[in-house]
Design a protein around this motif. Structure first.
Motif, PDB file in Angstrom:
ATOM      1  N   ILE A  76       0.862 -30.734 -24.914  1.00  7.11           N
ATOM      2  CA  ILE A  76       1.456 -30.028 -26.048  1.00  7.11           C
ATOM      3  C   ILE A  76       1.507 -30.986 -27.235  1.00  7.11           C
ATOM      4  N   PRO A  77       0.910 -30.642 -28.369  1.00  8.51           N
ATOM      5  CA  PRO A  77       0.965 -31.544 -29.533  1.00  8.51           C
ATOM      6  C   PRO A  77       2.363 -31.567 -30.148  1.00  8.51           C
ATOM      7  N   ARG A  78       2.632 -32.632 -30.866  1.00  7.51           N
ATOM      8  CA  ARG A  78       3.907 -32.757 -31.566  1.00  7.51           C
ATOM      9  C   ARG A  78       3.901 -31.879 -32.823  1.00  7.51           C
ATOM     10  N   PRO A  79       5.067 -31.380 -33.216  1.00  8.43           N
ATOM     11  CA  PRO A  79       5.120 -30.567 -34.443  1.00  8.43           C
ATOM     12  C   PRO A  79       5.085 -31.438 -35.682  1.00  8.43           C
ATOM     13  N   GLY A  80       4.874 -30.811 -36.813  1.00  7.65           N
ATOM     14  CA  GLY A  80       4.902 -31.543 -38.069  1.00  7.65           C
ATOM     15  C   GLY A  80       6.297 -32.059 -38.370  1.00  7.65           C
ATOM     16  N   GLY A  81       6.365 -33.278 -38.862  1.00  2.00           N
ATOM     17  CA  GLY A  81       7.651 -33.883 -39.159  1.00  2.00           C
ATOM     18  C   GLY A  81       8.267 -34.642 -38.014  1.00  2.00           C
ATOM     19  N   SER A  82       7.630 -34.663 -36.849  1.00  5.11           N
ATOM     20  CA  SER A  82       8.176 -35.403 -35.720  1.00  5.11           C
ATOM     21  C   SER A  82       7.982 -36.900 -35.916  1.00  5.11           C
ATOM     22  N   SER A  83       8.890 -37.671 -35.343  1.00  4.49           N
ATOM     23  CA  SER A  83       8.802 -39.131 -35.427  1.00  4.49           C
ATOM     24  C   SER A  83       7.808 -39.703 -34.439  1.00  4.49           C
ATOM     25  N   TYR A  84       7.283 -38.871 -33.539  1.00  2.00           N
ATOM     26  CA  TYR A  84       6.363 -39.333 -32.504  1.00  2.00           C
ATOM     27  C   TYR A  84       5.008 -38.668 -32.703  1.00  2.00           C
ATOM     28  N   ARG A  85       3.967 -39.293 -32.167  1.00  2.00           N
ATOM     29  CA  ARG A  85       2.613 -38.779 -32.306  1.00  2.00           C
ATOM     30  C   ARG A  85       1.970 -38.465 -30.959  1.00  2.00           C
ATOM     31  N   ASP A  86       2.425 -39.083 -29.887  1.00  2.00           N
ATOM     32  CA  ASP A  86       1.821 -38.840 -28.584  1.00  2.00           C
ATOM     33  C   ASP A  86       2.128 -37.421 -28.112  1.00  2.00           C
ATOM     34  N   PRO A  87       1.126 -36.687 -27.605  1.00  2.00           N
ATOM     35  CA  PRO A  87       1.402 -35.338 -27.081  1.00  2.00           C
ATOM     36  C   PRO A  87       2.249 -35.406 -25.816  1.00  2.00           C
ATOM     37  N   VAL A  88       2.834 -34.289 -25.464  1.00  2.00           N
ATOM     38  CA  VAL A  88       3.726 -34.192 -24.311  1.00  2.00           C
ATOM     39  C   VAL A  88       2.947 -33.559 -23.162  1.00  2.00           C
ATOM     40  N   ALA A 155      13.155 -38.702 -23.992  1.00  2.00           N
ATOM     41  CA  ALA A 155      12.865 -37.478 -23.234  1.00  2.00           C
ATOM     42  C   ALA A 155      13.464 -36.254 -23.917  1.00  2.00           C
ATOM     43  N   LEU A 156      14.646 -36.402 -24.469  1.00  2.00           N
ATOM     44  CA  LEU A 156      15.279 -35.284 -25.179  1.00  2.00           C
ATOM     45  C   LEU A 156      14.455 -34.870 -26.394  1.00  2.00           C
ATOM     46  N   ASN A 157      13.957 -35.839 -27.147  1.00  2.00           N
ATOM     47  CA  ASN A 157      13.138 -35.527 -28.312  1.00  2.00           C
ATOM     48  C   ASN A 157      11.799 -34.909 -27.918  1.00  2.00           C
ATOM     49  N   GLU A 158      11.248 -35.332 -26.778  1.00  2.00           N
ATOM     50  CA  GLU A 158      10.012 -34.712 -26.294  1.00  2.00           C
ATOM     51  C   GLU A 158      10.205 -33.220 -26.043  1.00  2.00           C
ATOM     52  N   CYS A 159      11.286 -32.886 -25.344  1.00  2.00           N
ATOM     53  CA  CYS A 159      11.535 -31.474 -25.032  1.00  2.00           C
ATOM     54  C   CYS A 159      11.826 -30.679 -26.297  1.00  2.00           C
ATOM     55  N   PHE A 160      12.558 -31.263 -27.226  1.00  2.00           N
ATOM     56  CA  PHE A 160      12.857 -30.590 -28.489  1.00  2.00           C
ATOM     57  C   PHE A 160      11.577 -30.366 -29.300  1.00  2.00           C
ATOM     58  N   ASP A 161      10.682 -31.340 -29.301  1.00  2.00           N
ATOM     59  CA  ASP A 161       9.418 -31.190 -30.023  1.00  2.00           C
ATOM     60  C   ASP A 161       8.539 -30.107 -29.389  1.00  2.00           C
ATOM     61  N   VAL A 162       8.552 -30.020 -28.058  1.00  2.00           N
ATOM     62  CA  VAL A 162       7.775 -28.964 -27.400  1.00  2.00           C
ATOM     63  C   VAL A 162       8.301 -27.594 -27.793  1.00  2.00           C
ATOM     64  N   ARG A 164       9.845 -26.806 -30.580  1.00  2.00           N
ATOM     65  CA  ARG A 164       9.463 -26.566 -31.970  1.00  2.00           C
ATOM     66  C   ARG A 164       7.985 -26.185 -32.085  1.00  2.00           C
ATOM     67  N   THR A 165       7.124 -26.872 -31.334  1.00  2.00           N
ATOM     68  CA  THR A 165       5.699 -26.531 -31.362  1.00  2.00           C
ATOM     69  C   THR A 165       5.459 -25.136 -30.808  1.00  2.00           C
ATOM     70  N   LEU A 166       6.158 -24.791 -29.756  1.00  2.00           N
ATOM     71  CA  LEU A 166       6.009 -23.465 -29.147  1.00  2.00           C
ATOM     72  C   LEU A 166       6.384 -22.366 -30.134  1.00  2.00           C
ATOM     73  N   ILE A 167       7.447 -22.595 -30.917  1.00  2.09           N
ATOM     74  CA  ILE A 167       7.871 -21.594 -31.891  1.00  2.09           C
ATOM     75  C   ILE A 167       6.957 -21.608 -33.119  1.00  2.09           C
ATOM     76  N   ALA A 168       6.596 -22.817 -33.613  1.00  2.00           N
ATOM     77  CA  ALA A 168       5.779 -22.907 -34.823  1.00  2.00           C
ATOM     78  C   ALA A 168       4.385 -22.313 -34.610  1.00  2.00           C
ATOM     79  N   SER A 169       3.817 -22.525 -33.429  1.00  3.87           N
ATOM     80  CA  SER A 169       2.490 -21.975 -33.147  1.00  3.87           C
ATOM     81  C   SER A 169       2.545 -20.570 -32.575  1.00  3.87           C
ATOM     82  N   GLN A 170       3.759 -20.028 -32.403  1.00  2.00           N
ATOM     83  CA  GLN A 170       3.955 -18.704 -31.814  1.00  2.00           C
ATOM     84  C   GLN A 170       3.265 -18.582 -30.459  1.00  2.00           C
ATOM     85  N   GLY A 171       3.308 -19.668 -29.697  1.00  3.57           N
ATOM     86  CA  GLY A 171       2.783 -19.664 -28.339  1.00  3.57           C
ATOM     87  C   GLY A 171       1.314 -19.990 -28.214  1.00  3.57           C
TER      88      GLY A 171
END
Length: 627
Positions: A76-88, A155-162, A164-171
């Motif tokens: 899962i790629p990171r959303p825009g504005g995330s502090s991390y770049r590695d996918p989950v 780990a908490l930020n990874e799950c939160f980023d996933v 956000r990506t799930l909602i931003a990309s609408q699945g």
């Protein structure tokens, strides 16, 4: 004993496991030594046994055939504005081809447990495969990075980023069509329950900050399923009065009776000769027994004359409420904290638990927090969701709990469920007092919180369904919870959509028959109730579009509203609404006729509206919009 060859190490692990299942005393001695020198390697080796080739083969052979398609590894790629770049990394459990994902809009987002330091979705396949087969929905389980290599809050930020990506990309990031916003139910067990609850708190906090900055809020999950969650990092020995009051609440006392009995046994098993108090000790005392012969009342062996019945004046004075009586009644009706006995927390009460001990919990917390962080365990509610403020708890989605009664973490479940129930009830009362709810509406706890405590079961029982077949019933119980949450949400959405469609149909396509029988409209609060001359009518402006009418065209809907307004206004003689003037006929509205024919009034209204609204929409006096 260190064995470097992997196949030999896996074989020895299986042999020693079978041996310690038979030799219980040697197993206890070995466990005691290991726990005295506990390391992260001990935790990972013991908890990763289920994926060794031999044990995984036995597990697959004993597991029923649930799905036709194996789980798929995705990133899962990171959303825009995330502090991390590695996918989950994640695993997608879906019983169907990838092309069939475009037909789904509901997703289960799972955060697996493992003490923050071990295990991945492949160690929870009994639960995940069972949900994928039962629900026929995509189940996305996250393989978040573990401590101590990635301490809190990675780990908490990874799950939160996933999320956000799930909602931003609408699945679309997992194969959905992306045409509609997906509905998500979040699940988590053990340490994953801590991360899942912290993620929901981050979502709610993010929405509060975005609301103040006029940004689009992040949709909250539809529901939250927590399985024996770890919600309090501040391991304490004793229960506070506030915590015991939540457990002893009269609405949940029956469900929590075994938890309360265990806390009483912690003391009374040390003093077997001490009389045990009854279960009804918190009930009010019964009134004193009145003697049958009430003609003589004996006080200190002195006889007193019989009491006379009170007079009517005395009865009126007694029944008349006074300020003191009202204050006493009000004080007694207010909820108060129960006076509790000394009670130990479940973590200390089940000190010798074979699955989860205080030493293991302490080691996992130290590894998860890391060597550089210094969190305040008494206030950091993202790390310890049990401390979350009521303002956030009142916004929580429906939450379901599944925990064993002998789990060292059972207190986290019953206390957090009690706090959620209390916050939802307070919000319900507040909305009712403001008139947002009907007076006959009653608070339904099951709409917000559901708790199931399994008797005689400790922590992590869903990991042992091969030897604990009853665990399948609890896996499918969670699947029913998820299905009910989605069905309830879809029912509300369908009701809202049908109402909106009906309103649009009535406004866009009015029928003559419909408006012929609905002349009396609900008056808006801004309408005047006097008998003023109504000099101008907004609906007759030639440069205003009203329900499709433009350039002087007034449709039937506008005409009917004007006719109904004139027919319902009071007459000059004040004889009430709905009465025509004397000698009235079909053309008895000369002012309405003159309004339509006089263009000067329309021009006056247009000029006034331009002066009022021109500064708001950036319109200059010459009619040209300013940049």
């Amino acid at each position: 004993m260190k064995i470097r060859t992997k196949w030999l190490r896996d074989l020895a692990s299986m042999v020693f496991t079978c041996y310690y299942l038979i030799a219980a005393e040697q197993a206890d001695e070995k466990v005691r030594k290991v726990r005295g020198l506990l390391t992260v390697d001990h935790l990972r080796v013991s908890w990763h046994k289920s994926t060794t080739p031999y044990l995984s083969f036995v597990t697959r052979a004993m597991r029923p055939k649930l799905t036709r398609y194996p789980p798929r590894a995705i990133r899962i790629p990171r959303p825009g504005g995330s502090s991390y770049r590695d996918p989950v990394n994640a695993w997608l459990y879906f019983d169907g081809p990838l092309a069939a994902l475009k037909n789904h809009t509901n997703v289960v987002l799972d955060v697996p447990g493992g003490g923050f330091v071990a295990m991945n979705p492949r160690h929870h396949e009994d639960k995940l495969l069972g949900w994928a087969a039962k629900l026929e929905l995509p189940v996305l389980s996250l393989d978040y990075r573990k401590a101590p290599e990635h301490p809190y809050p990675y780990a908490l930020n990874e799950c939160f980023d996933v999320y956000r990506t799930l909602i931003a990309s609408q699945g679309r990031c997992i194969g959905l069509s992306g045409s509609t916003m997906p509905r998500v139910v979040v699940t988590g067990d053990s340490a994953g329950g801590n991360i899942a609850t912290g993620m929901v708190l981050l979502i709610l906090e993010n929405n509060e900050s975005q609301r103040h900055s006029n940004q689009e809020p992040l949709p909250s999950p539809e529901g939250l399923i927590l399985i024996y969650p770890s919600l309090d990092m501040n391991i304490g020995n004793w229960m506070s009065d506030e915590q015991m009051a939540l457990i002893q609440d009269r609405r949940t006392r029956t469900r929590n009776k075994n938890v309360l009995r265990r806390k009483s046994e912690d003391y009374y098993k040390l003093t077997p000769d001490t009389p045990h108090p009854s279960d009804d000790e918190d009930k009010p005392l019964s009134p004193p027994v009145i003697p049958k012969d009430d003609s003589i009342v004996t006080v200190d062996d002195k006889s007193l004359p019989p009491l006379k019945p009170p007079t009517d004046a005395e009865l009126e004075m007694i029944s008349k409420p006074t300020f003191a009586n009202q204050s006493t009644t009000l004080a007694s009706s207010k909820p108060r904290l129960l006076k509790t006995r000394l009670a130990m927390s479940s973590m200390i009460s089940y000190f010798n638990d074979r699955i989860l001990t205080p030493e293991m919990m302490r080691a996992m917390i130290i590894l998860y927090v890391g060597p550089h962080a210094r969190p305040d365990f008494s206030t950091d509610y993202i790390l310890s969701p049990l401390l979350a403020p009521e303002s956030l708890l009142s916004k929580f989605p429906k939450t379901c709990f599944l925990t064993g009664e002998r789990d060292p973490l059972v207190d986290d479940t019953v206390i957090f469920a009690g706090r959620l129930r209390q916050a939802k009830h307070n919000l319900f009362v507040q909305r009712k007092e403001l008139g947002l709810l009907k007076s006959k509406d009653a608070f339904d706890e099951k709409e917000h919180v559901e708790v199931t405590l399994i008797p005689g079961i400790s922590h992590g029982f869903l990991q042992f369904v091969s030897v604990f077949p009853e665990g399948w019933n609890h896996i499918f119980r969670c699947a029913r919870w998820i299905d009910e949450i989605f069905e309830e949400r879809e029912g509300r959405a369908n009701t809202s959509d049908s109402m909106n469609d009906e309103n649009e149909r009535m406004i866009s396509h009015p029928s003559h028959h419909q408006y012929q029988h609905h002349r009396h409209h609900r008056r808006m609060p801004t309408e005047s109730s006097g008998d003023e001359d109504r000099p101008l009518e907004m609906s007759t402006m030639s440069n205003i579009k009203v329900n499709g009418a433009v350039d002087g065209e007034v449709n039937y809907f506008t005409h009917q509203r004007r006719q109904a307004a004139w027919s319902s206004r009071p007459t000059r003689n004040g004889k009430g609404r709905g009465k025509m003037r004397k000698g009235g006929g079909e053309n008895e509205h000369p002012r309405e006729k003159s309004m339509v024919s006089l263009a000067s009034e329309e021009d006056l209204l247009g000029r006034r509206m331009k002066e009022l609204a021109g500064g708001l929409i950036g319109m200059a006096h010459d009619g040209v919009q300013t940049p």
